[in-house]
Write an enzyme that holds these catalytic residues in place. Structure first.
Site, PDB file in Angstrom:
ATOM      1  N   CYS A 108       0.817  -1.236   0.000  1.00 22.48           N
ATOM      2  CA  CYS A 108       0.000   0.000   0.000  1.00 22.48           C
ATOM      3  C   CYS A 108       0.841   1.273   0.000  1.00 22.48           C
ATOM      4  CB  CYS A 108      -0.934   0.002   1.198  1.00 22.48           C
ATOM      5  SG  CYS A 108      -2.062  -1.386   1.177  1.00 22.48           S
ATOM      6  N   HIS A 243      -3.183   7.312   3.257  1.00 26.48           N
ATOM      7  CA  HIS A 243      -3.650   6.008   2.765  1.00 26.48           C
ATOM      8  C   HIS A 243      -5.064   5.755   3.294  1.00 26.48           C
ATOM      9  CE1 HIS A 243      -3.772   1.945   1.527  1.00 26.48           C
ATOM     10  NE2 HIS A 243      -3.581   1.423   2.722  1.00 26.48           N
ATOM     11  N   ASN A 273     -10.263   0.329   0.339  1.00 27.56           N
ATOM     12  CA  ASN A 273      -8.801   0.386   0.297  1.00 27.56           C
ATOM     13  C   ASN A 273      -8.326  -0.097  -1.081  1.00 27.56           C
ATOM     14  OD1 ASN A 273      -6.059  -0.027   0.588  1.00 27.56           O
ATOM     15  ND2 ASN A 273      -6.206  -1.109   2.538  1.00 27.56           N
TER      16      ASN A 273
HETATM   17  O1  UT7 Z   1      -3.645  -1.406   3.771  1.00 28.98           O
HETATM   18  C1  UT7 Z   1      -3.528  -2.109   4.998  1.00 28.98           C
HETATM   19  C2  UT7 Z   1      -4.671  -3.078   5.102  1.00 28.98           C
HETATM   20  N1  UT7 Z   1      -5.255  -3.370   6.361  1.00 28.98           N
HETATM   21  C3  UT7 Z   1      -5.660  -2.508   7.331  1.00 28.98           C
HETATM   22  O2  UT7 Z   1      -5.405  -1.356   7.339  1.00 28.98           O
HETATM   23  C4  UT7 Z   1      -6.498  -3.130   8.424  1.00 28.98           C
HETATM   24  C5  UT7 Z   1      -6.406  -2.418   9.760  1.00 28.98           C
HETATM   25  N2  UT7 Z   1      -7.382  -2.968  10.694  1.00 28.98           N
HETATM   26  C6  UT7 Z   1      -8.694  -2.652  10.604  1.00 28.98           C
HETATM   27  O3  UT7 Z   1      -9.071  -1.853   9.761  1.00 28.98           O
HETATM   28  C7  UT7 Z   1      -9.638  -3.269  11.601  1.00 28.98           C
HETATM   29  O4  UT7 Z   1      -8.924  -4.032  12.539  1.00 28.98           O
HETATM   30  C8  UT7 Z   1     -10.731  -4.159  10.935  1.00 28.98           C
HETATM   31  C9  UT7 Z   1     -11.714  -3.299  10.158  1.00 28.98           C
HETATM   32  C10 UT7 Z   1     -10.101  -5.178  10.017  1.00 28.98           C
HETATM   33  C11 UT7 Z   1     -11.534  -4.907  11.994  1.00 28.98           C
HETATM   34  O5  UT7 Z   1     -12.065  -3.997  12.955  1.00 28.98           O
HETATM   35  P1  UT7 Z   1     -11.977  -4.324  14.514  1.00 28.98           P
HETATM   36  O6  UT7 Z   1     -12.675  -3.265  15.224  1.00 28.98           O
HETATM   37  O7  UT7 Z   1     -10.503  -4.512  14.822  1.00 28.98           O
HETATM   38  O8  UT7 Z   1     -12.800  -5.661  14.624  1.00 28.98           O
HETATM   39  P2  UT7 Z   1     -12.330  -7.094  15.144  1.00 28.98           P
HETATM   40  O9  UT7 Z   1     -11.316  -7.716  14.260  1.00 28.98           O
HETATM   41  O10 UT7 Z   1     -12.004  -6.961  16.585  1.00 28.98           O
HETATM   42  O11 UT7 Z   1     -13.663  -7.948  14.970  1.00 28.98           O
HETATM   43  C12 UT7 Z   1     -14.797  -7.694  15.770  1.00 28.98           C
HETATM   44  C13 UT7 Z   1     -15.903  -8.690  15.398  1.00 28.98           C
HETATM   45  C14 UT7 Z   1     -15.476 -10.155  15.348  1.00 28.98           C
HETATM   46  O12 UT7 Z   1     -16.528 -10.913  15.970  1.00 28.98           O
HETATM   47  P3  UT7 Z   1     -16.372 -11.432  17.475  1.00 28.98           P
HETATM   48  O13 UT7 Z   1     -15.155 -12.316  17.434  1.00 28.98           O
HETATM   49  O14 UT7 Z   1     -16.177 -10.205  18.295  1.00 28.98           O
HETATM   50  O15 UT7 Z   1     -17.661 -12.152  17.694  1.00 28.98           O
HETATM   51  C15 UT7 Z   1     -15.463 -10.479  13.882  1.00 28.98           C
HETATM   52  O16 UT7 Z   1     -15.784 -11.833  13.607  1.00 28.98           O
HETATM   53  O17 UT7 Z   1     -16.428  -8.382  14.095  1.00 28.98           O
HETATM   54  C16 UT7 Z   1     -16.575  -9.598  13.356  1.00 28.98           C
HETATM   55  N3  UT7 Z   1     -16.427  -9.272  11.932  1.00 28.98           N
HETATM   56  C17 UT7 Z   1     -17.474  -8.936  11.142  1.00 28.98           C
HETATM   57  N4  UT7 Z   1     -18.790  -8.828  11.398  1.00 28.98           N
HETATM   58  C18 UT7 Z   1     -19.566  -8.445  10.391  1.00 28.98           C
HETATM   59  C19 UT7 Z   1     -15.297  -9.245  11.183  1.00 28.98           C
HETATM   60  N5  UT7 Z   1     -15.598  -8.880   9.936  1.00 28.98           N
HETATM   61  C20 UT7 Z   1     -16.934  -8.684   9.875  1.00 28.98           C
HETATM   62  C21 UT7 Z   1     -17.822  -8.306   8.869  1.00 28.98           C
HETATM   63  N6  UT7 Z   1     -19.129  -8.198   9.167  1.00 28.98           N
HETATM   64  N7  UT7 Z   1     -17.410  -8.019   7.614  1.00 28.98           N
END
Ligand code: UT7
Length: 318
Positions: A108, A243, A273
């Site tokens: 990225c 970004h 993204n």
């Molecule tokens: O260019 C670089 C690329 N990557 C990034 O920049 C990613 C950086 N990180 C992020 O943007 C965030 O960490 C995410 C958007 C990926 C995730 O957000 P979060 O607030 O860190 O959520 P989490 O991973 O803690 O997940 C919370 C919950 C989980 O459920 P449980 O375990 O709490 O029951 C996931 O299973 O959200 C669930 N979840 C979803 N639910 C609905 C994960 N993806 C989804 C989804 N829809 N698409």
């Protein structure tokens, strides 16, 4: 070097969060509130070359130069159908350029790494006019069975043409900390008869929380460092062109820098993204919407797999 033209292109097909919720266990509320993404453009009937060419042609038109005038094309690309040759070679032929081309993969952050190479080429006299084009199809990296990664990405291309007419890059910094395990993907390779183990495709593996933390802390550090190197105070900065991975990352960086929200333009709501294409797409939007004036100071910053980060301070002098 000086920016003389910008261009960008997004695929025609758009997938809204509601459309995704019909094919996987997700919903608009989760995606919007956790990421700021409402929809993303995905390549479906078009291919990456088509939007790459469109971005390049728009940048040439904006710069008012012909493709034959380019001395170098640096193409930032993470994944495309071709393993070889580099995508830049394919774009070169289709836009009618004659110059040498090189592809880089700095994930990225690739556009800013490309800018750093362009700046060195121009400073050392290798080239007078360089196009840095980021053409990306990150929607093809994650598994579409993995809702925690596939909803984050969109496809797109952005191109910027630089010339040797002035020296507008006030500072630049790139950093790499080998930490591939937080964000990576692998592809299976052809087997030869003497190999003991088969390689396998591994769709994107991401430790979202870790990447989030690294993104915020590294970007802040990079931004402060380049502003210090350029001897620029925050009130002199027109826009922070960051970004576009997650609106919460942009908001956190804004909060830690203590700068007003208006200085952080975004496209994430409709692009998602787009990997290294995020910054040139955003820059092109600002240019075409008439939001940039001669003398404006821009701070750019990106982070991504590697873990690679980059930032720069550049004057808009077009
Ligand atoms: O260019 C670089 C690329 N990557 C990034 O920049 C990613 C950086 N990180 C992020 O943007 C965030 O960490 C995410 C958007 C990926 C995730 O957000 P979060 O607030 O860190 O959520 P989490 O991973 O803690 O997940 C919370 C919950 C989980 O459920 P449980 O375990 O709490 O029951 C996931 O299973 O959200 C669930 N979840 C979803 N639910 C609905 C994960 N993806 C989804 C989804 N829809 N698409």
């Amino acid at each position: 070097m000086k920016i003389i033209g910008t261009g960008s292109a997004l695929p025609k097909f758009e997938a809204t969060n509601d459309m995704l919720s019909q094919i996987m266990d997700t919903d608009d509320e989760w995606i919007s509130s956790r990421t700021g993404i409402k929809r993303r453009h995905l390549l479906s009937e078009q291919d990456l070359t088509e939007i790459g060419v469109e971005a390049c042609m728009k940048a040439l038109d904006n710069a008012g130069i012909a493709a034959e005038e380019l001395d170098y094309i640096i193409c930032s690309n993470t994944v495309n159908e071709f393993i070889t040759p580099g995508l830049g070679c394919i774009l070169q032929g289709q836009i009618g350029a004659k110059c040498p081309c090189i592809d880089i993969n700095a994930a990225c952050s690739g556009f800013l790494y490309g800018m750093q190479i362009a700046n060195s080429f121009i400073a050392s006299g290798v080239a007078k006019k360089v196009m840095v084009v980021a053409a990306e199809e990150p929607s093809r990296i994650p598994s579409w069975q993995d809702r925690s990664t596939c909803v984050l990405f969109g496809d797109g291309a952005g191109a910027v043409i630089f010339s040797d007419e002035s020296n507008d890059v006030l500072s630049m910094r790139t950093t790499t900390t080998s930490a591939y395990e937080v964000l990576y993907s692998k592809r299976a390779m052809e087997q030869h008869p003497f190999q003991k183990e088969e390689t396998k495709d591994v769709p994107l593996v991401m430790n979202g929380r870790e990447v989030f933390k690294m993104a915020v802390s590294n970007s802040q550090e990079d931004i402060k460092a380049v502003m210090k190197d350029a001897n620029i105070s925050s009130d002199q900065v027109k826009y922070f062109v960051l970004h576009q991975a997650n609106i919460r990352i942009v908001d956190a960086i804004q909060h830690f820098l203590g700068e007003p929200k208006e200085k952080f333009p975004t496209t994430i709501d409709y692009t998602g993204n787009t990997s290294s294409a995020c910054i040139p797409i955003l820059l092109d939007r600002l240019n075409r919407e008439g939001k940039l004036s001669k003398g404006d100071v821009l701070v750019m910053s990106a982070f991504g797999a590697g873990f690679e980060t980059a930032a720069c301070v550049i004057k808009w002098n077009k």
